[in-house]
Design a protein around this motif. Structure first.
Motif, PDB file in Angstrom:
ATOM      1  N   GLY A  95       1.631  -3.718  -3.981  1.00 28.14           N
ATOM      2  CA  GLY A  95       2.851  -4.201  -3.349  1.00 28.14           C
ATOM      3  C   GLY A  95       3.421  -5.472  -3.933  1.00 28.14           C
ATOM      4  O   GLY A  95       4.610  -5.749  -3.769  1.00 28.14           O
ATOM      5  N   PHE A  96       2.619  -6.295  -4.614  1.00 29.55           N
ATOM      6  CA  PHE A  96       3.094  -7.545  -5.186  1.00 29.55           C
ATOM      7  C   PHE A  96       3.059  -7.470  -6.711  1.00 29.55           C
ATOM      8  O   PHE A  96       2.125  -6.916  -7.291  1.00 29.55           O
ATOM      9  N   ASN A  97       4.063  -8.058  -7.338  1.00 29.27           N
ATOM     10  CA  ASN A  97       4.088  -8.176  -8.795  1.00 29.27           C
ATOM     11  C   ASN A  97       3.311  -9.430  -9.178  1.00 29.27           C
ATOM     12  O   ASN A  97       3.692 -10.544  -8.798  1.00 29.27           O
ATOM     13  N   PRO A  98       2.225  -9.304  -9.938  1.00 27.51           N
ATOM     14  CA  PRO A  98       1.383 -10.467 -10.218  1.00 27.51           C
ATOM     15  C   PRO A  98       2.071 -11.550 -11.033  1.00 27.51           C
ATOM     16  O   PRO A  98       1.645 -12.707 -11.021  1.00 27.51           O
ATOM     17  N   GLU A  99       3.137 -11.190 -11.774  1.00 29.09           N
ATOM     18  CA  GLU A  99       3.815 -12.187 -12.615  1.00 29.09           C
ATOM     19  C   GLU A  99       4.854 -12.994 -11.849  1.00 29.09           C
ATOM     20  O   GLU A  99       5.284 -14.049 -12.312  1.00 29.09           O
ATOM     21  N   LEU A 100       5.263 -12.517 -10.681  1.00 26.16           N
ATOM     22  CA  LEU A 100       6.250 -13.230  -9.877  1.00 26.16           C
ATOM     23  C   LEU A 100       5.561 -14.170  -8.911  1.00 26.16           C
ATOM     24  O   LEU A 100       4.379 -14.011  -8.593  1.00 26.16           O
ATOM     25  N   SER A 101       6.304 -15.146  -8.438  1.00 28.34           N
ATOM     26  CA  SER A 101       5.746 -16.083  -7.459  1.00 28.34           C
ATOM     27  C   SER A 101       5.612 -15.409  -6.106  1.00 28.34           C
ATOM     28  O   SER A 101       6.204 -14.347  -5.846  1.00 28.34           O
ATOM     29  N   GLY A 102       4.864 -16.037  -5.224  1.00 28.91           N
ATOM     30  CA  GLY A 102       4.724 -15.512  -3.880  1.00 28.91           C
ATOM     31  C   GLY A 102       6.060 -15.419  -3.172  1.00 28.91           C
ATOM     32  O   GLY A 102       6.355 -14.426  -2.484  1.00 28.91           O
ATOM     33  N   ARG A 103       6.905 -16.452  -3.332  1.00 25.24           N
ATOM     34  CA  ARG A 103       8.226 -16.450  -2.690  1.00 25.24           C
ATOM     35  C   ARG A 103       9.076 -15.286  -3.187  1.00 25.24           C
ATOM     36  O   ARG A 103       9.727 -14.586  -2.391  1.00 25.24           O
ATOM     37  N   GLU A 104       9.079 -15.063  -4.497  1.00 23.02           N
ATOM     38  CA  GLU A 104       9.870 -13.958  -5.052  1.00 23.02           C
ATOM     39  C   GLU A 104       9.358 -12.613  -4.567  1.00 23.02           C
ATOM     40  O   GLU A 104      10.154 -11.697  -4.272  1.00 23.02           O
ATOM     41  N   ASN A 105       8.040 -12.458  -4.471  1.00 16.40           N
ATOM     42  CA  ASN A 105       7.475 -11.203  -3.973  1.00 16.40           C
ATOM     43  C   ASN A 105       7.839 -10.962  -2.522  1.00 16.40           C
ATOM     44  O   ASN A 105       8.098  -9.819  -2.115  1.00 16.40           O
ATOM     45  N   VAL A 106       7.861 -12.010  -1.708  1.00 19.98           N
ATOM     46  CA  VAL A 106       8.252 -11.866  -0.307  1.00 19.98           C
ATOM     47  C   VAL A 106       9.688 -11.374  -0.207  1.00 19.98           C
ATOM     48  O   VAL A 106      10.003 -10.458   0.574  1.00 19.98           O
ATOM     49  N   LEU A 107      10.589 -11.958  -0.996  1.00 17.31           N
ATOM     50  CA  LEU A 107      11.994 -11.549  -0.967  1.00 17.31           C
ATOM     51  C   LEU A 107      12.152 -10.085  -1.374  1.00 17.31           C
ATOM     52  O   LEU A 107      12.892  -9.324  -0.735  1.00 17.31           O
ATOM     53  N   ILE A 108      11.437  -9.680  -2.422  1.00 13.86           N
ATOM     54  CA  ILE A 108      11.543  -8.294  -2.894  1.00 13.86           C
ATOM     55  C   ILE A 108      10.977  -7.326  -1.858  1.00 13.86           C
ATOM     56  O   ILE A 108      11.589  -6.287  -1.562  1.00 13.86           O
ATOM     57  N   ASN A 109       9.808  -7.652  -1.292  1.00 14.94           N
ATOM     58  CA  ASN A 109       9.211  -6.766  -0.293  1.00 14.94           C
ATOM     59  C   ASN A 109      10.081  -6.638   0.944  1.00 14.94           C
ATOM     60  O   ASN A 109      10.188  -5.556   1.532  1.00 14.94           O
ATOM     61  N   GLY A 110      10.701  -7.730   1.361  1.00 16.16           N
ATOM     62  CA  GLY A 110      11.591  -7.666   2.512  1.00 16.16           C
ATOM     63  C   GLY A 110      12.765  -6.745   2.277  1.00 16.16           C
ATOM     64  O   GLY A 110      13.148  -5.965   3.156  1.00 16.16           O
ATOM     65  N   GLU A 111      13.323  -6.797   1.080  1.00 11.98           N
ATOM     66  CA  GLU A 111      14.439  -5.914   0.767  1.00 11.98           C
ATOM     67  C   GLU A 111      14.000  -4.454   0.689  1.00 11.98           C
ATOM     68  O   GLU A 111      14.738  -3.546   1.106  1.00 11.98           O
TER      69      GLU A 111
END
Length: 411
Positions: A95-111
């Motif tokens: 579910g998370f992209n390891p190269e992106l930050s935690g904040r960026e992953n949260v935004l993507i997952n929410g969308e």
């Protein structure tokens, strides 16, 4: 609402990678694979506000079931019905992209879960606060520990306002403080009417927060019902070695035994518990004790076979199945002598009832030294502890409290 109807999942297993091509192009339609049913005939329904616990050994089909319920895997047969937004936290790293930050992953997952960028940004402060990973929220996820990853992933899943939450071992890598927050949040989700499915090897957690549980074995539902009954059934399968009774076992049947009733009983029956009783200090049968009063638990056993090193144990649980205290003769350095065929043994555990006022159950067992059961009786007795004061929790530590004024110098 989450429903599954006759769910099965079939995998075709090939001994060699090239066998798949050979089978596909073979003119004689020779079968080069064997079938493996990861799931077989699963039917379940989880209502709004209900938390379903899923337990079972590794390889029993738990993770496959969650992937089918979330729609990641398509079932071979049957179908799944989901009502509302579904959030899932499955295996570590998904579910998370390891190269992106935690904040960026949260935004993507929410969308991905259907929230607008404005909605997820408004929720982000609450996600950060619950995850409590500090400045790492802006670091790449690949730099996270497993505990930090789970904190952020779980925080994201519960703050996107899901109607269905599916979680696989969320508390396995969290610390005590985070685990406590998660348990409180599960309770809040229940009150909000969220449908939750939780896979866990922590049986105490399943009994604590789940309304219902299922036990998976070899891809099938082996048992379902109350968390306490299902976990007892599971423990019984783990601790009971396979054994076929012989004619000699029948000849060595317990003489003059009275059937002992428990919520679940298992064991190889090489030795049998014939009686379990609670006494007070006067030697009378008792089911109600004052806080701190001495109780005597007597367990009588009969041996059908020679046992060189058996051990007798006891376990006290709350009414909802949470383990409070357990021990055995081996742990207490009171080993039994070698027992012969036909021996009757009486073992007594004396303890002070330093427990809070509520109802408790007693589980009794006689086992091999390695923990496998000869005879295990879940919840064979019920007793209550009574008192005028009612502290929280399960242990009454009887603290001595003092207060005094302290003098401070004015600044």
């Amino acid at each position: 609402m989450l429903s599954a109807f006759n769910i099965s999942k079939l995998y075709e297993i090939y001994d060699h990678p090239t066998d798949r091509l050979k089978e596909f192009f073979a003119f004689d339609k020779k079968i080069l694979h064997h079938d493996f049913w990861a799931l077989r005939g699963i039917n379940l329904e989880v209502k709004p506000g209900e938390t379903l616990g899923v337990i079972g050994a590794n390889g029993s089909g738990k993770s496959t079931l969650l992937q089918v319920l979330t729609g990641i895997l398509a079932p071979t047969t049957g179908w799944v019905s989901r009502t509302g937004r579904t959030a899932a936290l499955l295996e570590l790293g998904s579910g998370f992209n390891p190269e992106l930050s935690g904040r960026e992953n949260v935004l993507i997952n929410g969308e991905l879960l259907g929230l607008s960028r404005k909605e997820i940004k408004a929720t982000l402060p609450a996600i950060e606060k619950f995850a409590d990973i500090g400045e790492f929220i802006d670091h790449p996820v690949r730099t996270y520990s497993s505990g930090m990853y789970v904190r952020l992933a779980f925080s994201t899943a519960i703050h996107v306002e899901p109607d269905i939450l599916i979680v696989d071992e969320v508390l396995a890598v969290g610390d005590a403080a985070f685990s406590s927050r998660c348990i409180r949040r599960f309770e809040q989700l229940q009150h909000r009417g969220v449908t939750t499915v939780l896979v866990s090897h922590d049986l105490s957690l399943v009994k604590q927060i789940c309304n219902r549980a299922i036990f998976l074995q070899h891809g099938k539902i082996e048992a379902q019902g109350s968390p306490s009954d299902v976990t007892n059934h599971y423990v019984g399968r783990v601790l009971t070695p396979p054994k076929k009774l012989t004619a000699n076992d029948t000849q060595n049947a317990t003489p003059n035994s009275t059937p002992t009733v428990s919520s679940y009983r298992h064991g190889d029956q090489l030795a049998e518990i014939t009686e379990v009783e609670l006494w007070n200090t006067a030697g009378h049968s008792c089911r109600s004790f004052q806080v701190g009063e001495l109780a005597r638990l007597c367990i009588r056993t009969y041996f059908r076979h020679i046992q060189p090193d058996p051990m007798v144990g006891m376990l006290i649980r709350t009414r909802n199945g949470m383990d409070v205290f357990g021990t055995n003769t081996q742990q207490e350095n009171s080993p039994l002598e070698a027992c012969m065929v036909g021996d009757h043994i009486e073992t007594e555990f004396c303890f002070e009832c330093n427990l809070t006022p509520q109802e408790y159950t007693v589980t009794a067992a006689i086992q091999h030294p390695d923990g496998r059961s000869h005879d295990w009786l879940d919840d064979v007795l019920t007793f209550e502890v009574v008192a005028t004061r009612k502290p929280a929790g399960v242990a009454d530590l009887k603290p001595k409290v003092t207060s005094r004024k302290i003098l401070t110098l004015d600044p």
